[in-house]
Design an enzyme around this catalytic site. Sequence first.
Site, PDB file in Angstrom:
ATOM      1  N   HIS A  54      -8.684  33.023 -33.235  1.00 43.51           N
ATOM      2  CA  HIS A  54      -7.559  32.314 -33.115  1.00 43.51           C
ATOM      3  C   HIS A  54      -6.380  33.115 -33.850  1.00 43.51           C
ATOM      4  O   HIS A  54      -6.744  34.122 -34.552  1.00 43.51           O
ATOM      5  CB  HIS A  54      -7.483  30.970 -33.436  1.00 43.51           C
ATOM      6  N   HIS A  56      -4.583  32.858 -36.545  1.00 37.19           N
ATOM      7  CA  HIS A  56      -4.014  32.866 -38.101  1.00 37.19           C
ATOM      8  C   HIS A  56      -4.225  34.093 -38.555  1.00 37.19           C
ATOM      9  O   HIS A  56      -5.338  34.753 -38.293  1.00 37.19           O
ATOM     10  CB  HIS A  56      -4.836  31.516 -38.557  1.00 37.19           C
ATOM     11  N   ASP A  58      -5.570  35.093 -41.363  1.00 36.91           N
ATOM     12  CA  ASP A  58      -6.617  35.303 -42.099  1.00 36.91           C
ATOM     13  C   ASP A  58      -8.075  35.665 -41.101  1.00 36.91           C
ATOM     14  O   ASP A  58      -9.052  35.964 -41.489  1.00 36.91           O
ATOM     15  CB  ASP A  58      -6.924  34.102 -43.079  1.00 36.91           C
ATOM     16  N   HIS A  59      -7.485  35.531 -39.648  1.00 35.40           N
ATOM     17  CA  HIS A  59      -8.588  35.865 -38.896  1.00 35.40           C
ATOM     18  C   HIS A  59      -8.176  36.790 -37.820  1.00 35.40           C
ATOM     19  O   HIS A  59      -8.908  37.720 -37.219  1.00 35.40           O
ATOM     20  CB  HIS A  59      -8.757  34.520 -38.067  1.00 35.40           C
ATOM     21  N   HIS A 124      -7.266  22.938 -33.884  1.00 35.68           N
ATOM     22  CA  HIS A 124      -7.000  23.781 -35.073  1.00 35.68           C
ATOM     23  C   HIS A 124      -5.665  24.651 -34.776  1.00 35.68           C
ATOM     24  O   HIS A 124      -4.641  24.640 -35.435  1.00 35.68           O
ATOM     25  CB  HIS A 124      -8.018  24.621 -35.581  1.00 35.68           C
ATOM     26  N   ASP A 149     -12.050  28.607 -37.058  1.00 33.30           N
ATOM     27  CA  ASP A 149     -11.750  27.438 -37.657  1.00 33.30           C
ATOM     28  C   ASP A 149     -11.984  26.176 -37.027  1.00 33.30           C
ATOM     29  O   ASP A 149     -11.349  24.987 -37.494  1.00 33.30           O
ATOM     30  CB  ASP A 149     -10.611  27.418 -38.228  1.00 33.30           C
ATOM     31  N   HIS A 187     -15.286  29.989 -42.528  1.00 29.71           N
ATOM     32  CA  HIS A 187     -14.949  30.113 -43.981  1.00 29.71           C
ATOM     33  C   HIS A 187     -16.224  29.327 -44.557  1.00 29.71           C
ATOM     34  O   HIS A 187     -17.142  28.651 -43.829  1.00 29.71           O
ATOM     35  CB  HIS A 187     -13.933  29.182 -44.106  1.00 29.71           C
TER      36      HIS A 187
END
Length: 268
Positions: A54, A56, A58-59, A124, A149, A187
């Site tokens: 996805h 975001h 941090d990905h 999400h 996530d 995570h």
Amino acid sequence: MRVVPVLVSADNYAYLLIDEASKKAAVVDVLDVEKVRAVAGKEGVSIVAGITTHHHQDHSGGNKACIPDITEWFTLVPCKVSTYPDIPVYGGFDVPAKTNLVEDGGEFTIGDNIHVRCLATPCHTKDSICFHVTDTSNKSQSGGVFTGDTLFLGGCGRFFEGTAEQMHASLSKLATLPDDTVVYNGHEYTAGNVAFAKSIEPDNPAVGRLAKLAQENKVTTGLSTIGDEKEWNVFMRLDKDAIKRATGAEEAGAVMNKLRELKNNFRG
């Protein structure tokens, strides 16, 4: 097929998805390219693709790093991935620097033997895609699923761009995968998820198994299966009486909504 987790921040996982026969690998959810580069070098594999669950940061934050020469293990050049089309980056519609848009039911191959099937799991984020992977050369090996996530060990992601009904539908879709499918999540949240599960379903012996797993392993990703999650993940057990009692709801969407609200406010 082999999967190597790479901890790229305090609790954030990237992965190397390796086709052992060809020594080719895809990077899943790259954030810190240098950390992934170092692990790829140790494993002796060539990076041939990127996969993003996805959008975001941090990905997907490492997607814009270009790889001019795979033999130099991620030597970086400040340019867009799209200027080097031989290294595809697979992702949903909002994923930055993707070269290959994927949708529900899409399929592609990594190396010679790894079959990847795309499962749209919106909630999400609207563009969340989980990737189910199997080794076509080894039918006896369990498959895996990269859940980003959407699904965690014992938990699920927040509903940032979707609804409780969508999360229920997405987790139900993952529940249709073979029970021995290994879960690779985005995570390391397992300890917190255990505490919450105990507060909701204290008499479930499977939650005790998850607690033991979390106590004995600093890294828990890859140690759970879809079958396990259906036994201990409260977000995949909405029809259970204990969970209905804890939420005060009956209908699946309402149970999921209340459960997520309880988790958001949980301080145990």
